[in-house]
Design an enzyme around this catalytic site. Structure first.
Site, mmCIF file in Angstrom:
data_model
loop_
_atom_site.group_PDB
_atom_site.id
_atom_site.type_symbol
_atom_site.label_atom_id
_atom_site.label_comp_id
_atom_site.label_asym_id
_atom_site.label_seq_id
_atom_site.Cartn_x
_atom_site.Cartn_y
_atom_site.Cartn_z
ATOM 1 C CG HIS A 176 -5.528 3.974 0.560
ATOM 2 N ND1 HIS A 176 -4.973 2.824 0.398
ATOM 3 C CD2 HIS A 176 -6.375 3.845 -0.218
ATOM 4 C CE1 HIS A 176 -5.766 2.123 -0.387
ATOM 5 N NE2 HIS A 176 -6.597 2.791 -0.810
ATOM 6 C CB SER A 197 -8.840 0.450 -1.182
ATOM 7 O OG SER A 197 -8.156 0.732 -2.380
ATOM 8 C CG ASP A 232 -2.332 0.640 1.029
ATOM 9 O OD1 ASP A 232 -2.222 1.852 0.694
ATOM 10 O OD2 ASP A 232 -3.264 -0.176 0.899
#
Length: 794
Positions: free
Chosen positions: A234, A579, A161
């Site tokens: 994220h 995601s 990620d």
């Protein structure tokens, strides 16, 4: 003489410029060696440099062109080469492939979700004392599953990620035991990140920049950290969904979704592999970019470090052929080490054939809603209440304001194609000031629409879905009072505005509402099948919560990721995307791997697929954004159910070699020629014969026989009965239709026969493929082992 010297000097300058130009045309190539089991010295970086030295002019140039060595995902290296150097390299002994990195840009694609799927455990951060269970009693509920799996404490998940915010309470190592001895990774130092940021929870961290900087130049360290630290949230969000510790009283901005934030496998260990970086010159809200050579190196290290599960919320905007897909290629080498690989399906829905990560050895995960909503209704002056959704922390003064459509308050001369969307600098402040503006989705970014209304002096705005997006209404933390409405509700607003002489409205403050119905349903953004690369494999595999998920966040970025405008800071944030759905399935895989350490990655995927649910909390079939029943191209097998997956009864297993044979039968004879030579085509099975837990037949003509094999992982003595449901266009039968098992681990093969009912095939079957859907199942007492079937005709 002077003229000759000038001419000579000029020529030298031209030659120098030409050489410089040639050097600047170098691109990254991936050099792959053959023979996975032999010539292990070819893994050595010095050997790779010696190969480079044979095509470069100096040792300095060879070292300067070197990018990465790959040891575990493949045997080879990446380097900057000219076209001529690449050709020369391809002719060298031991080299089987030299291919240009096509510069493919991959991109990044909680309090209620785990409770919603039936996983509830104690809230004590130490999670109590673990007791070994000597029996194989049935898993009756989520608490049994969590305790039997020891909350995943011995399992390591690798997160590919954009980093992590290690100070988050979600990554506390309080009460955790020593790092598993199998761990071989490191905690890499970098900007604002060093070895002290790793602990018994985050046990390793690495970052990968060479591919990014080779393509985009040096990282702008004002935009991101040159380390494994996550700047925009994220990576922190996805990691905490998988394995975050229990954090009571967590909530998003404005107090929305308050509750205990916890990951699905809260005692699992996390290894961070940062391979994604800001898009050069663009804001964070426009996403990150991940180069294929960086991703490949991250996966290569993760395989070598000893992870058990890889969670990859990264994908490409369009399907990629196997031979060009580095995630798929590296994932197969991970499967060889029995690592489970879960990937996001992508956020390009509801367009058909929009899936990412479609290799059959990957668990491809779509996104669904949960039974929680953030309600911010609109009250019209005539007393009508229209439902909306929002997590906006700012509230409107308790009074009515004029309600207008964006197209009524736009600046003159705006192109018709841009009308109604509240794009940048499109609204006239003289007309919009003091009003609530209705802006449509379809063009432009949602959050920027609110900023445009604010710029023009509006007091609030309503975001209206278009017809394609239907009922899938987003929740955003806007900067001014705002709410979002479905397509049907925006039609009601338009009717009210057009039929009223003085339309007025008031946006009520948002609230968190639980037990909403129907749920789950498919998110409109979740990418859809059919599989554009291989129509013999049904994808996505499964859906999981991916809408409005609360999880940990970077303490340096606002809830909108709009770093240049949003100065708010949150520790937990609500975010949506596949995601978010991918790490839910990764966590389920951790628990299954902890409970069943001898199961293969294929068995774990099969358990999740064949036990998935197809009914929502109203007792009706799962729906999509239109409110209609969703097909397997949207939901795969259905919504994941970790509790049932822990005891699936039967599994469809497959080995690394099975997948290699599949690539040969599919026609990818060069895909893995570095590790495997395909047998003669006459002896190859058909691609549909890969032992997959679902079936897809493209262009059925008459009858198709497909072989499958199941392995008993349930009761030692059991009898499974066949049943099927199919549309009027085809039938599904099995031979034999009864499977009798007498021990655990026993394998039984059977044939599925799919037969077209020619009289029922529509007249337009010659055109673009139209699919029809059915399913078959093997049933024994409480075990229902269901497989989806998708068929088109020719």
């Amino acid at each position: 003489m002077a003229i000759k010297n000038i001419i000579f000097a000029t020529c030298l300058l031209l030659l120098s410029a030409l050489a410089s130009c040639t050097k600047n045309t170098n691109q990254i190539y991936i050099v792959e060696f053959g023979g996975y089991e032999t010539q292990t010295q070819l893994h050595d970086e010095n050997v790779h440099l010696s190969y480079l030295l044979s095509v470069k002019e100096s040792e300095e140039e060879a070292k300067g062109s070197f990018v990465y060595s790959y040891k575990h995902s493949m045997k080879g290296f990446a380097a900057l080469l000219s076209k001529e150097e690449a050709k020369k390299m391809s002719e060298m002994e031991g080299v089987v492939s030299v291919h240009k990195s096509k510069g493919r840009m991959y991109s990044l694609q909680t309090t209620r979700s785990w409770q919603f799927v039936g996983l509830e455990g104690p809230l004590n951060p130490n999670w109590g004392d673990y007791q070994e269970s000597s029996s194989l009693q049935k898993i009756n509920n989520g608490q049994d599953l969590l305790s039997r799996a020891k909350y995943g404490q011995h399992i390591i998940v690798g997160m590919i990620d954009n980093g992590v915010w290690p100070e988050s309470k979600s990554f506390s190592d309080e009460g955790m035991g020593p790092v598993p001895q199998k761990w071989k990774g490191i905690c890499q130092n970098g900007t604002a990140f060093n070895s002290s940021h790793c602990n018994r929870k985050i046990i390793g961290a690495r970052y990968y920049l060479q591919g990014y900087e080779s393509q985009f130049g040096p990282l702008n360290e004002e935009e991101d950290y040159k380390s494994a630290r996550d700047k925009d949230g994220h990576g922190t969000h996805t990691a905490s969904i998988v394995a975050g510790r229990a954090v009571p009283s967590a909530s998003a901005i404005g107090g929305f979704a308050r509750g205990t934030a916890v990951g699905g496998a809260p005692m699992a260990r996390i290894a961070i592999y940062k391979a994604c970086w800001p898009i050069k010159g663009k804001s964070k809200d426009q996403g990150n970019v991940c180069t294929n050579v960086d991703i490949l190196k991250a996966m290569d290290d993760a395989i070598g470090d000893g992870v058990d599960v890889l969670s990859i919320s990264i994908g490409y905007k369009a399907p990629i052929p196997y031979k060009e897909d580095v995630i798929g290629k590296a994932a197969l080498h991970a499967i060889r080490k029995n690592i489970v690989v879960a990937c996001s399906a992508g956020n390009s829905g509801p367009l058909p054939q929009s899936l990412s990560n479609i290799a059959p050895w990957i668990i491809t995960v779509g996104a669904s809603t949960v039974d929680r909503s953030f309600v911010a209704p609109i009250k019209l002056q005539d007393g009508t209440i229209i439902q909306g959704r929002s997590i906006t922390p700012v509230h409107m003064a308790n009074s009515f304001y004029p309600l207008v459509l964006a197209r009524e308050v736009e600046l003159p001369g705006l192109p018709a194609k841009d009308s109604g969307f509240c794009l940048d600098n499109s609204l006239d402040p003289n007309k919009a000031k003091g009003k609530i503006v209705v802006c449509m989705r379809g063009e432009g970014e949602r959050l920027k629409k609110g900023l445009e209304v604010e710029r023009a002096g509006g007091v609030g705005f309503i975001l209206g879905n278009n017809e394609i997006l239907g009922n899938d209404v987003p929740c955003d933390p806007h900067f001014i009072p705002a709410t979002a409405v479905s397509y049907q509700n925006v039609l009601k607003l338009i009717h009210y505005i057009n039929s009223s002489s003085n339309p007025m409205a008031y946006i009520l403050p948002g609230t968190t509402v639980l037990n909403t119905k129907p749920a789950p349903s498919v998110a409109s953004f979740s990418s859809r099948g059919p599989n554009a690369i291989d129509p013999n494999i049904l994808k996505p595999d499964i859906i999981a919560p991916g809408v409005d998920i609360l999880a940990a966040w970077s303490a340096e970025d606002g809830p909108t990721r709009m770093t240049y405008q949003d100065k708010r800071v949150v520790k937990y944030n609500i975010f949506s995307g596949t995601s978010m759905s991918c790490p839910h399935v990764s966590a389920a895989a951790i628990l299954l791997k902890a409970m069943h350490p001898t199961w293969t990655s294929a068995a774990i995927r099969s358990a999740l697929i064949t036990t998935a649910g197809t009914i929502d909390n109203t007792g009706n079939p799962l729906t999509d954004e239109t409110g209609n029943p969703a097909t397997p191209f949207a939901i795969g097998a259905g919504h994941f159910n970790p509790v049932k997956a822990a005891d699936p009864g039967l599994v469809y297993d497959a080995s690394y070699m099975d997948y290699l044979v599949y690539t040969c039968s599919f026609g990818e004879t060069q895909y893995f020629r570095a590790t495997y030579n395909c047998p003669n085509s006459s002896s190859l099975p058909e691609p549909t014969d890969l032992n997959y837990p679902s079936i897809q037949i493209h262009r059925l003509n008459g009858t198709k026989n497909i072989k499958r094999t199941v392995t008993n992982v349930g009761k030692s003595t059991s009898v499974y009965m066949f049943s099927a449901k199919s549309p009027e266009e085809f039938s599904i039968t099995a031979t034999p239709n009864i499977l009798e098992f007498n021990h655990v681990g026993q394998k039984i093969s059977f044939n599925i026969t799919v037969t077209a009912k020619m009289g029922q095939i529509p007249n337009n079957y010659y055109g673009p493929a139209r699919y029809y859907f059915g399913w078959y199942a093997w049933t024994h007492q409480n075990h229902v082992v269901r497989s989806q079937v998708a068929v088109s005709f020719t």
